[in-house]
Design an enzyme around this catalytic site. Sequence first.
Site, PDB file in Angstrom:
ATOM      1  N   HIS A 225     -20.205   6.963  -7.196  1.00  0.00           N
ATOM      2  CA  HIS A 225     -20.488   5.626  -6.419  1.00  0.00           C
ATOM      3  C   HIS A 225     -19.181   5.023  -6.694  1.00  0.00           C
ATOM      4  O   HIS A 225     -18.567   4.280  -7.365  1.00  0.00           O
ATOM      5  CB  HIS A 225     -21.508   4.585  -7.028  1.00  0.00           C
ATOM      6  CG  HIS A 225     -21.864   3.500  -6.304  1.00  0.00           C
ATOM      7  ND1 HIS A 225     -22.747   3.374  -5.698  1.00  0.00           N
ATOM      8  CD2 HIS A 225     -20.815   2.374  -5.833  1.00  0.00           C
ATOM      9  CE1 HIS A 225     -22.786   2.101  -5.157  1.00  0.00           C
ATOM     10  NE2 HIS A 225     -21.680   1.564  -5.202  1.00  0.00           N
TER      11      HIS A 225
ATOM     12  N   HIS B 228     -15.758   3.323  -3.687  1.00  0.00           N
ATOM     13  CA  HIS B 228     -15.268   2.715  -2.226  1.00  0.00           C
ATOM     14  C   HIS B 228     -13.720   2.958  -1.973  1.00  0.00           C
ATOM     15  O   HIS B 228     -13.387   1.831  -2.083  1.00  0.00           O
ATOM     16  CB  HIS B 228     -15.615   1.377  -2.191  1.00  0.00           C
ATOM     17  CG  HIS B 228     -16.999   0.920  -2.188  1.00  0.00           C
ATOM     18  ND1 HIS B 228     -17.966   0.856  -1.137  1.00  0.00           N
ATOM     19  CD2 HIS B 228     -18.042   0.849  -3.494  1.00  0.00           C
ATOM     20  CE1 HIS B 228     -19.278   0.612  -1.513  1.00  0.00           C
ATOM     21  NE2 HIS B 228     -19.311   0.645  -2.810  1.00  0.00           N
TER      22      HIS B 228
ATOM     23  N   LYS C 272     -12.013   1.148   1.046  1.00  0.00           N
ATOM     24  CA  LYS C 272     -11.540  -0.431   0.771  1.00  0.00           C
ATOM     25  C   LYS C 272     -10.696  -0.682  -0.437  1.00  0.00           C
ATOM     26  O   LYS C 272     -10.169  -1.835  -0.702  1.00  0.00           O
ATOM     27  CB  LYS C 272     -12.711  -1.347   0.992  1.00  0.00           C
ATOM     28  CG  LYS C 272     -13.708  -1.081  -0.118  1.00  0.00           C
ATOM     29  CD  LYS C 272     -14.850  -2.223  -0.294  1.00  0.00           C
ATOM     30  CE  LYS C 272     -15.746  -2.488   1.062  1.00  0.00           C
ATOM     31  NZ  LYS C 272     -16.688  -1.524   0.841  1.00  0.00           N
TER      32      LYS C 272
ATOM     33  N   HIS D 157     -27.394   0.995  -1.705  1.00  0.00           N
ATOM     34  CA  HIS D 157     -27.207  -0.193  -2.303  1.00  0.00           C
ATOM     35  C   HIS D 157     -28.021  -1.112  -2.415  1.00  0.00           C
ATOM     36  O   HIS D 157     -28.834  -1.607  -1.372  1.00  0.00           O
ATOM     37  CB  HIS D 157     -25.869  -0.925  -1.978  1.00  0.00           C
ATOM     38  CG  HIS D 157     -24.473  -0.239  -1.797  1.00  0.00           C
ATOM     39  ND1 HIS D 157     -24.343   0.857  -1.471  1.00  0.00           N
ATOM     40  CD2 HIS D 157     -23.382  -1.018  -2.467  1.00  0.00           C
ATOM     41  CE1 HIS D 157     -22.984   1.409  -2.010  1.00  0.00           C
ATOM     42  NE2 HIS D 157     -22.440  -0.018  -2.359  1.00  0.00           N
TER      43      HIS D 157
ATOM     44  N   GLU E 218     -28.335  -6.092  -5.270  1.00  0.00           N
ATOM     45  CA  GLU E 218     -27.063  -6.422  -6.037  1.00  0.00           C
ATOM     46  C   GLU E 218     -26.962  -8.161  -6.209  1.00  0.00           C
ATOM     47  O   GLU E 218     -26.260  -8.733  -5.459  1.00  0.00           O
ATOM     48  CB  GLU E 218     -25.856  -6.105  -5.361  1.00  0.00           C
ATOM     49  CG  GLU E 218     -24.645  -6.151  -5.998  1.00  0.00           C
ATOM     50  CD  GLU E 218     -23.325  -5.286  -5.627  1.00  0.00           C
ATOM     51  OE1 GLU E 218     -22.352  -5.577  -6.327  1.00  0.00           O
ATOM     52  OE2 GLU E 218     -23.429  -4.862  -4.544  1.00  0.00           O
TER      53      GLU E 218
ATOM     54  N   ASP F 206     -17.170   2.266  -8.952  1.00  0.00           N
ATOM     55  CA  ASP F 206     -17.632   1.175  -7.787  1.00  0.00           C
ATOM     56  C   ASP F 206     -16.187   1.008  -7.052  1.00  0.00           C
ATOM     57  O   ASP F 206     -15.270   1.959  -6.847  1.00  0.00           O
ATOM     58  CB  ASP F 206     -18.398   0.089  -8.299  1.00  0.00           C
ATOM     59  CG  ASP F 206     -19.121  -0.605  -7.218  1.00  0.00           C
ATOM     60  OD1 ASP F 206     -19.104  -0.169  -6.246  1.00  0.00           O
ATOM     61  OD2 ASP F 206     -19.675  -1.627  -7.468  1.00  0.00           O
ATOM     62  N   ASN F 207     -15.779  -0.293  -6.867  1.00  0.00           N
ATOM     63  CA  ASN F 207     -14.732  -0.786  -6.446  1.00  0.00           C
ATOM     64  C   ASN F 207     -13.593  -0.959  -7.041  1.00  0.00           C
ATOM     65  O   ASN F 207     -13.711  -1.005  -8.494  1.00  0.00           O
ATOM     66  CB  ASN F 207     -14.957  -2.178  -5.778  1.00  0.00           C
ATOM     67  CG  ASN F 207     -16.067  -2.210  -4.758  1.00  0.00           C
ATOM     68  OD1 ASN F 207     -17.366  -2.097  -4.980  1.00  0.00           O
ATOM     69  ND2 ASN F 207     -15.710  -2.314  -3.556  1.00  0.00           N
TER      70      ASN F 207
END
Length: 439
Positions: free
Chosen positions: A81, A83, A86, A232, A235, A333-334
């Site tokens: 997972h 991103h 971005k 998602h 959250e 994640d990010n």
Amino acid sequence: MSATITLPTSGVYSLANLRLHRSHVSGVEGLVFDADGFALTRIDVAGGNIIAIGGYTAQPVDDAGIDCRGAIAFPAFVDCHTHIDKGHIWGRKPNPDGSFPGALTAVGEDRAARWTAEDVERRMEFSLSCAYAHGTKALRTHLDSLPPQEDISWPVFETVRERWKGRIELQAACLFGIDTARDEAWFNRLADIVARHRGVLGAVTYMVPDLDALLDRMFRKAIDLGLDLDFHADETDDVEAISLDRIADAALRHGFEGRILVGHCCSLARQPDDTIKATLDKVARAGLSVVSLPMCNMYLQDRRADATTPRWRGVTLLHEMAARGINVCVSSDNTRDPFYAYGDLDVLEVYREATRILHFDHPVGEWPATIANNPARAMGMADAGSLTPGGKADLVLFRGRSLTELLSRPESRRTLIRDGKLIDATVPDYQVLDDLMER
């Protein structure tokens, strides 16, 4: 173990006096595991494959053996997972207040103004170079797919996936707010794009009045096109956010036979015990996989405008899930974007922080699987996440000899072996993105 080792050019060698965790080894009998689940072993390698894994005996290492001095090795990481579309925009578009709404606004503005094919591709390349240098073998990214981005990012991803073939196996899932699927013509077109690029159908779920109907639309489309699903969900700390339960309902209602991965599920930890039990029993019956994103959720959840200290951790109930046999993972994640100002797609960092945040210790149990075979199973990858005779010799060798040694330092001098060969573990310099960071 030294910072680097030398492997013979013949590609035939043994890694002796090495510690492997029981959750990372398959197809091997006779290993003796300690209280934390580690066994002292020897791995024989030839032609890029593991040909044998055996118990270590207290004998001198022979000429073909490389003495690892009791150090721990993991399989190459699986990050399910992320991103990367971005990633690394913080320098030009930081989150003004560290909040979730602030992140949404900042990313939306940056995407509308800056996400050309060149911009997305260069930042993807940087992200993957980081992941590869840290030891990742497989990675799933979400791709923001609101118009017109679906026509930009998916072709870029296809190009990048082909370029990285043989180094990192890439998957992508589309990402949009599920209420956008009310536009059936647009949704059908997006699903066709995802299918054409061999992707995963995904969305962010909210407690909208027609959530069940929208989930039905997604499940029917996934069945029609033979796609897996990735959501998602929840959250937030809002106890009324129960879309994980609704997703499990939809999976059971449709008899869905594909793979479903659900991320975040933060609000579950805030709900009453009887609600939690009913939801988790349903998730187990539906065969969902769940991934927690401990670093990003700690960063965003319970951030308070009055500058008071957060009261909860923001992570979901992985212990209760694992006790029911639910396939659970942790992931990056990010990275360096408005949703998380930090991170480098280093899965060891994720596991280290997850151990502290989620108490993956005392006992260690099977938690090391959350960054290896569990995410590999969630992604449908049979050739990643474990060390087995006949499988690829894809390992990350550390200096730490026990879990406390391994997780007490960054292990930035780890040794990476892919297809039985040493690979470069140099992360790219941030300066290569400087021309993209003008505000």
